[in-house]
Design a protein around this motif. Sequence first.
Motif, short mmCIF file in Angstrom:
data_model
loop_
_atom_site.label_atom_id
_atom_site.label_comp_id
_atom_site.label_asym_id
_atom_site.label_seq_id
_atom_site.Cartn_x
_atom_site.Cartn_y
_atom_site.Cartn_z
N GLY A 107 -6.88 -32.75 -19.05
CA GLY A 107 -7.61 -32.32 -17.86
C GLY A 107 -7.11 -32.90 -16.57
O GLY A 107 -7.82 -32.85 -15.55
N VAL A 108 -5.90 -33.45 -16.55
CA VAL A 108 -5.34 -34.04 -15.34
C VAL A 108 -4.70 -32.94 -14.49
O VAL A 108 -3.84 -32.21 -14.99
CB VAL A 108 -4.30 -35.13 -15.68
CG1 VAL A 108 -3.67 -35.68 -14.41
CG2 VAL A 108 -4.94 -36.24 -16.49
N PRO A 109 -5.05 -32.80 -13.22
CA PRO A 109 -4.45 -31.78 -12.35
C PRO A 109 -3.08 -32.23 -11.86
O PRO A 109 -2.88 -32.57 -10.69
CB PRO A 109 -5.46 -31.66 -11.21
CG PRO A 109 -6.08 -33.01 -11.12
CD PRO A 109 -6.12 -33.55 -12.52
N GLY A 146 0.03 -38.41 -13.77
CA GLY A 146 -1.37 -38.62 -13.47
C GLY A 146 -1.55 -39.30 -12.13
O GLY A 146 -0.87 -38.98 -11.14
N LEU A 147 -2.46 -40.25 -12.06
CA LEU A 147 -2.77 -40.92 -10.80
C LEU A 147 -1.65 -41.83 -10.32
O LEU A 147 -1.68 -42.31 -9.18
CB LEU A 147 -4.07 -41.72 -10.95
CG LEU A 147 -5.33 -40.89 -11.16
CD1 LEU A 147 -6.55 -41.78 -11.32
CD2 LEU A 147 -5.55 -39.90 -10.02
N ASN A 148 -0.62 -42.03 -11.15
CA ASN A 148 0.55 -42.77 -10.68
C ASN A 148 1.23 -42.08 -9.51
O ASN A 148 1.93 -42.73 -8.72
CB ASN A 148 1.54 -42.98 -11.83
CG ASN A 148 1.02 -43.95 -12.87
OD1 ASN A 148 0.84 -45.13 -12.60
ND2 ASN A 148 0.74 -43.44 -14.07
N HIS A 149 1.03 -40.77 -9.36
CA HIS A 149 1.58 -40.05 -8.21
C HIS A 149 1.04 -40.61 -6.89
O HIS A 149 1.69 -40.45 -5.85
CB HIS A 149 1.21 -38.57 -8.30
CG HIS A 149 1.97 -37.80 -9.34
ND1 HIS A 149 3.32 -37.57 -9.27
CD2 HIS A 149 1.56 -37.21 -10.50
CE1 HIS A 149 3.72 -36.86 -10.32
NE2 HIS A 149 2.66 -36.63 -11.09
N LEU A 150 -0.11 -41.25 -6.95
CA LEU A 150 -0.74 -41.73 -5.71
C LEU A 150 -0.45 -43.19 -5.43
O LEU A 150 -0.99 -43.75 -4.47
CB LEU A 150 -2.26 -41.51 -5.80
CG LEU A 150 -2.73 -40.09 -6.14
CD1 LEU A 150 -4.26 -40.00 -6.08
CD2 LEU A 150 -2.10 -39.06 -5.21
#
Length: 640
Positions: A30-32, A67-71
């Motif tokens: 479910g990760v966008p 995932g949130l590593n992009h941020l």
Amino acid sequence: MKDKILSAADAAALVRSGDTITTSGFVGIGVPEALLGALEQRFIETAAPRDLTLFFAAGQGDGKDRGLNHLGHPGLLKRVVGGHWGLIPKVGRLAVDGLIEAYNLPQGVVSHLYRDIAAGKPGTLTHVGLGTFVDPRVEGGKINAMTAEDLVSVMEVAGREYLFYKAFPVDVALLRGSTADPAGNISMEREALVIDGLAQAMAVRNSGGVVIVQVERIAARGSLNPREVQIPATLVDAVVVAEPQDHMQTFATAYSHLFAGRFRAPPGAAPTMDLGPRKIIARRAAFELPVNGVVNLGIGMPEGVAAVAAEEGLLEHVTLTAEPGVMGGQPASGLDFGAAINTDAILPQHQQFDFYDGGGLDLAVLGMAEVDAVGNVNVSRFGPRLAGAGGFINISQNARQVVFTGTFTAGGLVVGCSDQTLSITTEGKARKLLEQVQQVTFSGARAADLGTPVLFVTERCVFQLTQDGLRLAEIAPGIDVQRDILDQMGFTPLVDQPDIMDARIFADEPMGLRVDLLHLDLEDRIALDAATNRLFINFEKLRIRTRDDVDQIGTRVETLLTPHDQAVDVIVNYDGTRIEEDVAKDYAEMVAGLEDKYYARVTRYSSSAFMRLKLGQTLTRAPHIFETADEARRFLEQGE
């Protein structure tokens, strides 16, 4: 009605500097991914948006770049409020280095905050977190010194203490589904989970924000079955169609019909585990599985319990669950964790935590990284390494029984199994049983005060939580207590004639655990020798955990002795027996009834001094509890 379909770049442009954003996902489910990648690319190219607040529940990442590593870029984030950090090291480094404000709150609390923000409530009031690092009297969930604002406070309601977690508006939701129509209705039929998508969308919509949903395909307007729509169009502002590589079902699996619940796998479809520390620990933990009960299995070491339960033919007799909403079936592992096969149902995550927080779990099997003398457990923070609590606090505080699992030492541990015994070939470099843990993710003192049964299972021994700290309850055959246990610990546990762990745990073949847990062997355990007028009861290593267990034992004795025309002498073997506190009174009453009706003289024995003490407390009418079978027999013979 205008179509809501945008490119990923155009959708990322809707995020403004200073916004609070929330994202969906559980590990890689479910990760966008397309939306997060587009937001990262925009920041790299334009240095905008800046100073975002990221608000998320479950860990969303692969431990590397997805995932949130992009941020995880300085300047992109200003504040992060999250449940599990272990899979997002790029963001975690910003927190540990003091480059952002950062909080670690229980995953279930964040999940409930979505719902409470949507409802316009000031925050979430709950007992979850009391006594842990989230408690403001400890650390308040703050990760570094630059994090000043208190998001957690203590409140008293009706004479009881609670924690209050403050709500705040959320400006943007980056979510995911399977199919959208041009109006923005979202279904999730190909997703492994539904997680919190609807609650997050409502929270953002009612905060006056923007909801953006990533999907893999577009259907004609009005063609979606309304019963399959998880997020209605009225809550959705933009839809982005992702490329297949950015819309994998999990970070390990492109798509599985089994994870989507479209088909059921045949028995034996999941592979069995090789015999090693992981399987040894999972096998011992599986002895605690409650028949017809509900169980949560944590990520990592506890995942092996599902494989053992399948190998032992027990899956149909327990309901295994996972915190993102899995009910029943067999949970997957690794980067598939959170998905499951042969499930009974997939619930929204916040409803699963409603069930957990209210005490719905009969057993939780969780990992342990550090344990101290009073039973505190740390899985969340190790110096500069930030793992986060995830759902651990919700689950461990509220389950009726908790089993923590992990190797005794870490870093290079090698063991060997031969002739149903264990040997330590190479000891691990790092101790895990310490004088004091670095962070309290589970409060041993609070659990002891509440009377929660807690075990700590390793490959070489088992500890039990008591009011006085950890007690060495069992040791593996072949293990030297001083050399292999006490010399490898940072504290001295209570030691009083520990039992020997079941030898079957250390052999290659299946253990036959189904027979033990279903009490299919009571006919062999309880036998009448009419010639000597003696009843022999062998309760060695038997677990008596429910009223049904008590009734089965009483029925078996009644069946044997009702036709018998005289009172019998009884010898009972209690070696390794466990009688749960919840049913101790019922068990004592059942035994007293049998004594009055059928028994002449009764003698009992156990090699464990601790068990003899417990039996003396439980069976108050039992004057004779011996150490050996010979002593018990001699007592009967002396009276003849």
